[in-house]
Write a protein that holds these residues in place. Structure first.
Motif, PDB file in Angstrom:
ATOM      1  N   LEU A 113       0.832  -1.195   0.000  1.00  0.00           N
ATOM      2  CA  LEU A 113       0.000   0.000   0.000  1.00  0.00           C
ATOM      3  C   LEU A 113       0.872   1.253   0.000  1.00  0.00           C
ATOM      4  CD1 LEU A 113      -2.676  -1.088   2.625  1.00  0.00           C
ATOM      5  CD2 LEU A 113      -2.956  -1.008   0.138  1.00  0.00           C
ATOM      6  N   GLN A 114       0.578   2.168  -0.910  1.00  0.00           N
ATOM      7  CA  GLN A 114       1.393   3.377  -1.054  1.00  0.00           C
ATOM      8  C   GLN A 114       0.615   4.677  -0.864  1.00  0.00           C
ATOM      9  OE1 GLN A 114       4.604   3.435  -1.280  1.00  0.00           O
ATOM     10  NE2 GLN A 114       5.017   1.282  -1.655  1.00  0.00           N
ATOM     11  N   HIS A 115      -0.663   4.689  -1.233  1.00  0.00           N
ATOM     12  CA  HIS A 115      -1.456   5.914  -1.148  1.00  0.00           C
ATOM     13  C   HIS A 115      -2.865   5.586  -0.681  1.00  0.00           C
ATOM     14  CE1 HIS A 115       1.775   7.774  -3.486  1.00  0.00           C
ATOM     15  NE2 HIS A 115       1.663   6.773  -4.333  1.00  0.00           N
ATOM     16  N   ALA A 116      -3.496   6.545  -0.010  1.00  0.00           N
ATOM     17  CA  ALA A 116      -4.840   6.319   0.518  1.00  0.00           C
ATOM     18  C   ALA A 116      -5.636   7.607   0.542  1.00  0.00           C
ATOM     19  CB  ALA A 116      -4.759   5.745   1.939  1.00  0.00           C
ATOM     20  N   ALA A 190     -16.520   0.765   8.244  1.00  0.00           N
ATOM     21  CA  ALA A 190     -15.183   0.365   8.708  1.00  0.00           C
ATOM     22  C   ALA A 190     -14.117   1.335   8.224  1.00  0.00           C
ATOM     23  CB  ALA A 190     -14.863  -1.051   8.233  1.00  0.00           C
ATOM     24  N   ALA A 191     -14.235   1.805   6.984  1.00  0.00           N
ATOM     25  CA  ALA A 191     -13.225   2.721   6.455  1.00  0.00           C
ATOM     26  C   ALA A 191     -13.169   4.012   7.270  1.00  0.00           C
ATOM     27  CB  ALA A 191     -13.506   3.025   4.982  1.00  0.00           C
ATOM     28  N   ALA A 217      -7.253   1.548   2.542  1.00  0.00           N
ATOM     29  CA  ALA A 217      -6.926   2.976   2.715  1.00  0.00           C
ATOM     30  C   ALA A 217      -6.778   3.332   4.193  1.00  0.00           C
ATOM     31  CB  ALA A 217      -8.008   3.841   2.063  1.00  0.00           C
ATOM     32  N   GLY A 218      -7.690   2.844   5.021  1.00  0.00           N
ATOM     33  CA  GLY A 218      -7.637   3.166   6.444  1.00  0.00           C
ATOM     34  C   GLY A 218      -6.401   2.629   7.127  1.00  0.00           C
ATOM     35  N   ALA A 219      -5.962   1.447   6.710  1.00  0.00           N
ATOM     36  CA  ALA A 219      -4.761   0.858   7.309  1.00  0.00           C
ATOM     37  C   ALA A 219      -3.538   1.743   7.075  1.00  0.00           C
ATOM     38  CB  ALA A 219      -4.530  -0.537   6.741  1.00  0.00           C
ATOM     39  N   GLY A 226       1.187   7.029  12.808  1.00  0.00           N
ATOM     40  CA  GLY A 226       1.968   6.529  13.929  1.00  0.00           C
ATOM     41  C   GLY A 226       1.407   5.311  14.629  1.00  0.00           C
ATOM     42  N   GLY A 227       0.399   4.673  14.036  1.00  0.00           N
ATOM     43  CA  GLY A 227      -0.231   3.525  14.671  1.00  0.00           C
ATOM     44  C   GLY A 227       0.216   2.193  14.112  1.00  0.00           C
ATOM     45  N   LEU A 228      -0.274   1.127  14.737  1.00  0.00           N
ATOM     46  CA  LEU A 228      -0.012  -0.241  14.305  1.00  0.00           C
ATOM     47  C   LEU A 228      -1.279  -0.847  13.722  1.00  0.00           C
ATOM     48  CD1 LEU A 228       2.075  -1.710  17.278  1.00  0.00           C
ATOM     49  CD2 LEU A 228       2.921  -0.885  15.070  1.00  0.00           C
ATOM     50  N   VAL A 229      -1.118  -1.636  12.666  1.00  0.00           N
ATOM     51  CA  VAL A 229      -2.228  -2.358  12.048  1.00  0.00           C
ATOM     52  C   VAL A 229      -1.758  -3.782  11.781  1.00  0.00           C
ATOM     53  CG1 VAL A 229      -3.859  -2.462  10.140  1.00  0.00           C
ATOM     54  CG2 VAL A 229      -3.007  -0.246  10.907  1.00  0.00           C
TER      55      VAL A 229
END
Length: 269
Positions: A113-116, A190-191, A217-219, A226-229
């Protein structure tokens, strides 16, 4: 803004315009039922077509994975880039004029994933991110919440609505989170839930059995904020498994412990 992200936000805004145009004429729409509690309207299809046409105008050789159209792989065309599209995440909300729905577009290159872009047309909020470039809400830099423990945290989730095979495990996790947090919200998109994690409106998110277009996209937004998925096993297989857990690094550890206690190993795959 990266050219690919520029087109993603352009397409998302155009689709959002389609959606809002129909919001006051829900009773006139053609609506199909794809499965139990799983609906698609002409608005979903119109919005998706708008997005695809926008992409094809600028990038005719790129591949597309869309909720309603499926995988659109061009024969005899080689491209490392794939667009992942949910034209209307929260269709049931939209059909009830419940104002929690969005357009979600992600760009994947060589499997990463590169863009969202996630656009909420009701609030005119554009969430966007490029890998390595940070996450933004209407050009304001986003940072995930700094909530360190489940106590006082606000979580988001999605209830099972058409596949109830995992409902007992889901209810076990929901019960523990309800007993140990300030609250749990189920808004129906969810998004947008993931975008809200990225901007700190909720502290964490978990859900079972999602599709790639619900999460992609949300991930990336959360990671760039700065979060973890991860998936429920702590790995990076969430787009394939459909099981997703997201939060800031400290809160993530507590949420992962709850998942490990309440969800059987066979359901974490």
């Amino acid at each position: 803004m990266h050219p690919l992200l520029n087109i993603a936000t352009l397409a998302a805004r155009s689709a959002g315009g389609n959606i809002m145009h129909h919001l006051d004429r829900i009773d006139q729409l053609n609506i199909e039922q794809k499965g139990k509690n799983d609906y698609v309207s002409e608005v979903d299809k119109e919005a998706e077509n708008t997005i695809i046409q926008t992409i094809r105008k600028y990038y005719p050789d790129h591949h597309i994975l869309a909720e309603e159209s499926g995988k659109l792989t061009l024969k005899n065309k080689k491209s490392d880039i794939e667009w992942i599209i949910d034209p209307l995440d929260g269709t049931t909300n939209f059909l009830h004029q419940f104002p929690q729905f969005c357009v979600s577009i992600a760009v994947r290159e060589k499997g990463k994933l590169q863009h969202a872009a996630i656009f909420d047309p009701v609030r005119d909020e554009m969430f966007s991110a490029t890998r390595g470039g940070g996450a933004f809400l209407n050009n304001r830099r986003l940072r995930i919440s700094q909530q360190k423990t489940l106590t006082n945290s606000l979580l988001a989730t999605g209830f099972p609505y058409h596949d109830f095979s995992y409902i007992d495990s889901y209810m076990a996790s929901l019960k523990e989170f309800m007993l140990t947090t300030a609250g749990v919200r189920r808004a129906g998109s969810a998004a947008l839930d993931l975008a809200y994690v990225a901007c700190g409106r909720v502290d964490g998110f978990w859900e079972f059995n999602l599709k790639q277009w619900d999460m992609a996209a949300g991930a990336l937004l959360i990671q760039e904020a700065g979060g973890l998925v991860t998936d429920f096993k702590g790995g990076e297989n969430y787009l394939q498994s459909g099981n997703i857990l997201a939060a800031n690094p400290k809160l993530y550890k507590e949420m992962a412990q709850v998942i490990s206690r309440t969800v059987p190993v066979e359901l974490r795959n």
